[in-house]
Design a protein around this motif. Structure first.
Motif, short mmCIF file in Angstrom:
data_model
loop_
_atom_site.label_atom_id
_atom_site.label_comp_id
_atom_site.label_asym_id
_atom_site.label_seq_id
_atom_site.Cartn_x
_atom_site.Cartn_y
_atom_site.Cartn_z
N ASP A 72 0.98 69.61 1.38
CA ASP A 72 0.32 68.10 1.03
C ASP A 72 1.14 67.29 0.15
OD1 ASP A 72 -1.26 66.00 0.81
OD2 ASP A 72 -2.88 67.08 -0.14
N PRO A 73 2.30 66.83 0.92
CA PRO A 73 3.33 65.93 -0.03
C PRO A 73 2.87 64.77 -0.63
CG PRO A 73 3.98 66.64 2.24
CD PRO A 73 2.81 66.98 2.33
N GLN A 74 1.79 64.30 0.23
CA GLN A 74 1.20 63.20 -0.55
C GLN A 74 0.64 63.44 -1.84
OE1 GLN A 74 -1.04 61.42 2.66
NE2 GLN A 74 0.50 60.02 3.15
N GLN A 75 -0.23 64.57 -1.87
CA GLN A 75 -0.87 64.85 -3.11
C GLN A 75 0.38 65.20 -4.17
OE1 GLN A 75 -4.03 64.14 -3.72
NE2 GLN A 75 -3.74 65.04 -5.86
N PHE A 76 1.24 66.01 -3.85
CA PHE A 76 2.33 66.14 -4.72
C PHE A 76 2.80 65.00 -5.41
CE2 PHE A 76 6.91 66.97 -5.54
CZ PHE A 76 6.93 68.02 -6.39
N GLU A 77 3.00 63.93 -4.55
CA GLU A 77 3.56 62.85 -5.10
C GLU A 77 2.83 61.91 -6.05
OE1 GLU A 77 6.47 59.69 -5.63
OE2 GLU A 77 6.82 61.61 -4.92
N VAL A 78 1.54 62.16 -5.80
CA VAL A 78 0.54 61.47 -6.69
C VAL A 78 0.41 62.47 -8.00
CG1 VAL A 78 -2.25 61.54 -7.20
CG2 VAL A 78 -1.16 60.59 -4.70
N LEU A 79 0.53 63.65 -7.88
CA LEU A 79 0.70 64.39 -9.00
C LEU A 79 1.83 64.12 -9.87
CD1 LEU A 79 -0.36 66.65 -10.93
CD2 LEU A 79 0.80 68.35 -9.33
N ARG A 80 3.07 63.99 -9.10
CA ARG A 80 4.31 63.70 -9.86
C ARG A 80 4.27 62.46 -10.51
NH1 ARG A 80 9.56 61.44 -8.97
NH2 ARG A 80 9.01 60.12 -7.34
N GLN A 81 3.78 61.32 -9.84
CA GLN A 81 3.45 59.93 -10.39
C GLN A 81 2.66 59.89 -11.65
OE1 GLN A 81 5.52 57.35 -10.06
NE2 GLN A 81 6.56 58.35 -8.36
N ARG A 82 1.47 60.82 -11.57
CA ARG A 82 0.71 60.81 -12.90
C ARG A 82 1.24 61.43 -13.85
NH1 ARG A 82 -3.64 64.64 -11.59
NH2 ARG A 82 -3.57 63.35 -9.70
N LEU A 83 2.12 62.66 -13.76
CA LEU A 83 2.68 63.07 -14.76
C LEU A 83 3.76 62.42 -15.48
CD1 LEU A 83 2.69 66.70 -13.24
CD2 LEU A 83 1.47 66.05 -15.31
N ILE A 84 4.61 61.79 -14.84
CA ILE A 84 5.56 61.00 -15.06
C ILE A 84 4.91 59.79 -15.93
CG2 ILE A 84 7.20 59.16 -14.68
CD1 ILE A 84 7.85 60.88 -12.12
N GLU A 85 3.83 59.15 -15.39
CA GLU A 85 3.24 57.91 -16.23
C GLU A 85 2.51 58.39 -17.64
OE1 GLU A 85 2.10 54.62 -17.38
OE2 GLU A 85 3.26 54.75 -15.66
N GLN A 86 2.14 59.66 -17.60
CA GLN A 86 1.55 60.31 -18.83
C GLN A 86 2.67 60.39 -19.76
OE1 GLN A 86 -0.66 63.77 -17.72
NE2 GLN A 86 -2.43 62.74 -17.12
N THR A 87 3.96 61.06 -19.35
CA THR A 87 4.85 61.47 -20.33
C THR A 87 5.41 60.03 -20.71
OG1 THR A 87 5.36 63.09 -18.95
CG2 THR A 87 7.12 62.37 -20.34
N ILE A 88 5.46 59.07 -19.92
CA ILE A 88 6.04 57.68 -20.33
C ILE A 88 5.22 56.90 -21.44
CG2 ILE A 88 6.62 55.24 -19.77
CD1 ILE A 88 8.05 56.46 -17.27
N ALA A 89 3.69 57.26 -21.06
CA ALA A 89 2.76 56.38 -22.04
C ALA A 89 2.94 57.19 -23.49
CB ALA A 89 1.57 56.57 -21.24
N GLN A 90 3.44 58.41 -23.52
CA GLN A 90 3.28 59.19 -24.76
C GLN A 90 4.56 58.72 -25.52
OE1 GLN A 90 3.07 63.22 -23.89
NE2 GLN A 90 0.98 63.33 -23.71
N ALA A 91 5.68 57.80 -25.08
CA ALA A 91 6.80 57.69 -25.73
C ALA A 91 6.39 56.34 -26.59
CB ALA A 91 7.88 57.15 -24.65
N SER A 92 7.32 55.86 -27.55
CA SER A 92 7.04 54.88 -28.52
C SER A 92 7.09 53.69 -27.15
CB SER A 92 8.22 54.77 -29.15
OG SER A 92 9.42 54.48 -28.86
#
Length: 98
Positions: free
Chosen positions: A17-37
């Protein structure tokens, strides 16, 4: 922050399910960036945009890894050059480390 599935689960998700993989990837990236200053978030978003553009030009996952490895190597070389020749920081418009 959402925990990262193990490698085998990620590999299976990407294959089935490449689309779901991409959704997960984007969510994790966004969460990581949101934790930065807040001051670092624009830089991280710009870097992620650059990474996403590299990936979009890849013909397959192996090619994406090669492109990303080459980009990382270029960035490490620039960083090393800045460390070896601090006077180049002004010329290259690289911000000095604090």
């Amino acid at each position: 922050m959402q925990s990262l599935p193990d490698f085998d689960q990620l590999m299976q998700l990407a294959a089935t399910d490449p689309q779901q993989f991409e959704v997960l990837r984007q969510r994790l990236i966004e969460q990581t960036i949101a934790q930065a200053s807040p001051s670092m978030q624009p830089r991280l978003r710009a870097q992620q945009s650059h990474i996403d553009r590299l990936i979009s030009h890849a013909k397959n996952p192996l090619h994406a890894n090669i492109l990303l490895q080459q980009e990382l190597q270029r960035q490490l070389q620039r960083f090393n050059q800045a460390l070896q020749s601090p006077s180049l920081l002004q010329q290259a418009k690289i911000l000095p480390l604090k």
